[in-house]
Write a protein that holds these residues in place. Sequence first.
Motif, short mmCIF file in Angstrom:
data_model
loop_
_atom_site.label_atom_id
_atom_site.label_comp_id
_atom_site.label_asym_id
_atom_site.label_seq_id
_atom_site.Cartn_x
_atom_site.Cartn_y
_atom_site.Cartn_z
N TYR A 242 25.87 28.45 -74.67
CA TYR A 242 24.98 27.30 -74.53
C TYR A 242 24.03 27.40 -73.33
CZ TYR A 242 27.68 25.24 -78.23
OH TYR A 242 28.26 25.01 -79.44
N ASP A 243 24.34 28.22 -72.36
CA ASP A 243 23.44 28.39 -71.23
C ASP A 243 22.28 29.28 -71.67
OD1 ASP A 243 23.06 28.22 -68.15
OD2 ASP A 243 22.80 30.34 -68.66
N ILE A 244 21.07 28.78 -71.55
CA ILE A 244 19.90 29.50 -72.08
C ILE A 244 19.69 30.84 -71.36
CG2 ILE A 244 18.19 28.32 -70.61
CD1 ILE A 244 17.75 29.34 -74.33
N LYS A 245 20.05 30.92 -70.09
CA LYS A 245 19.91 32.19 -69.38
C LYS A 245 20.84 33.24 -69.97
CE LYS A 245 20.69 30.34 -65.31
NZ LYS A 245 20.89 28.96 -65.60
N ARG B 24 9.71 44.46 -76.34
CA ARG B 24 8.99 43.92 -75.17
C ARG B 24 9.01 42.39 -75.14
NH1 ARG B 24 4.10 48.14 -75.63
NH2 ARG B 24 4.98 49.75 -74.30
N SER B 25 8.69 41.78 -76.28
CA SER B 25 8.64 40.32 -76.29
C SER B 25 10.05 39.72 -76.20
CB SER B 25 7.90 39.80 -77.52
OG SER B 25 8.53 40.21 -78.71
N ALA B 26 11.02 40.33 -76.87
CA ALA B 26 12.39 39.79 -76.87
C ALA B 26 13.03 39.85 -75.49
CB ALA B 26 13.24 40.55 -77.89
N THR B 27 12.79 40.92 -74.75
CA THR B 27 13.37 41.02 -73.41
C THR B 27 12.60 40.19 -72.39
OG1 THR B 27 12.14 43.08 -73.01
CG2 THR B 27 14.42 43.29 -73.80
N SER B 28 11.37 39.89 -72.70
CA SER B 28 10.55 39.07 -71.81
C SER B 28 10.99 37.59 -71.80
CB SER B 28 9.08 39.17 -72.22
OG SER B 28 8.27 38.40 -71.38
N ILE B 29 11.59 37.14 -72.87
CA ILE B 29 12.03 35.74 -72.96
C ILE B 29 12.96 35.41 -71.79
CG2 ILE B 29 13.23 33.99 -74.33
CD1 ILE B 29 12.54 35.80 -76.82
N GLY B 30 14.03 36.15 -71.70
CA GLY B 30 15.01 35.91 -70.64
C GLY B 30 14.47 36.18 -69.25
N ALA B 31 13.61 37.18 -69.13
CA ALA B 31 13.02 37.49 -67.83
C ALA B 31 12.20 36.31 -67.31
CB ALA B 31 12.15 38.74 -67.93
N ASN B 32 11.43 35.68 -68.19
CA ASN B 32 10.63 34.52 -67.77
C ASN B 32 11.50 33.32 -67.45
OD1 ASN B 32 7.62 34.97 -67.77
ND2 ASN B 32 8.24 36.00 -69.65
N ILE B 33 12.57 33.14 -68.20
CA ILE B 33 13.49 32.04 -67.92
C ILE B 33 14.18 32.26 -66.58
CG2 ILE B 33 15.70 31.03 -68.66
CD1 ILE B 33 14.58 31.17 -71.54
N GLN B 34 14.56 33.50 -66.32
CA GLN B 34 15.19 33.82 -65.03
C GLN B 34 14.20 33.55 -63.89
OE1 GLN B 34 18.47 34.84 -65.10
NE2 GLN B 34 18.37 34.42 -62.94
N GLU B 35 12.96 33.95 -64.09
CA GLU B 35 11.94 33.73 -63.08
C GLU B 35 11.69 32.24 -62.85
OE1 GLU B 35 7.37 35.14 -62.27
OE2 GLU B 35 8.58 36.31 -63.68
N LYS C 102 17.40 33.82 -87.01
CA LYS C 102 18.05 32.52 -86.80
C LYS C 102 18.19 32.24 -85.30
CE LYS C 102 22.28 30.01 -88.09
NZ LYS C 102 22.85 29.68 -86.80
N GLU C 103 18.63 33.22 -84.55
CA GLU C 103 18.81 33.04 -83.10
C GLU C 103 17.47 32.82 -82.42
OE1 GLU C 103 21.01 32.85 -79.45
OE2 GLU C 103 21.38 32.37 -81.53
N THR C 104 16.44 33.52 -82.85
CA THR C 104 15.10 33.33 -82.27
C THR C 104 14.63 31.90 -82.49
OG1 THR C 104 14.60 35.65 -82.75
CG2 THR C 104 12.75 34.23 -82.17
N ASN C 105 14.79 31.40 -83.71
CA ASN C 105 14.40 30.01 -83.99
C ASN C 105 15.17 29.02 -83.13
OD1 ASN C 105 12.28 30.05 -85.95
ND2 ASN C 105 13.75 30.83 -87.43
N GLU C 106 16.45 29.26 -82.94
CA GLU C 106 17.26 28.37 -82.10
C GLU C 106 16.83 28.44 -80.64
OE1 GLU C 106 21.47 28.83 -82.70
OE2 GLU C 106 21.28 28.62 -84.87
N ILE C 107 16.53 29.63 -80.16
CA ILE C 107 16.05 29.79 -78.77
C ILE C 107 14.72 29.07 -78.59
CG2 ILE C 107 15.11 31.50 -77.16
CD1 ILE C 107 17.45 33.35 -78.04
N ILE C 108 13.83 29.19 -79.57
CA ILE C 108 12.55 28.47 -79.50
C ILE C 108 12.80 26.97 -79.39
CG2 ILE C 108 10.47 27.84 -80.80
CD1 ILE C 108 10.54 30.76 -81.92
N SER C 109 13.72 26.46 -80.19
CA SER C 109 14.04 25.02 -80.17
C SER C 109 14.59 24.59 -78.81
CB SER C 109 15.06 24.68 -81.26
OG SER C 109 14.50 24.87 -82.52
#
Length: 126
Positions: free
Chosen positions: A4-7, A41-52, A99-106
Amino acid sequence: MKIYDIKDRTFQYALKAIELYNKLQLQRKSAGLIIGKQYLRSATSIGANIQEAQSGESKADFIHKYSIAQKEARESLYWLRLLRASKILHTEDTEYLIKETNEIISVITKIIVNTKKGLKNEKRKQ
């Protein structure tokens, strides 16, 4: 077990993206490698931006970083759909990630909306 933790969730998602990219490398299809690299590139960037965003200088900066993560997640979804539609990957290879991408977007969208509401409430109180 659901994370449940987005990071943590986006970190695990990035690991799955690496697995998918490695699978594409084994196929040795040029289009798959190119699209796979874009997805990685885009998939790994998601978490990097959230961490930042966790050390954002302001709430506006936090929102901005999460907005970038949201865009990267949407781009990731595009590449996954393209890999599936082009039959470079089978549906079962992409089903979980889509499915996971859609949930992460939400989740990211909800965080952005709630943070913006909090920011507006703070401004009203001043």
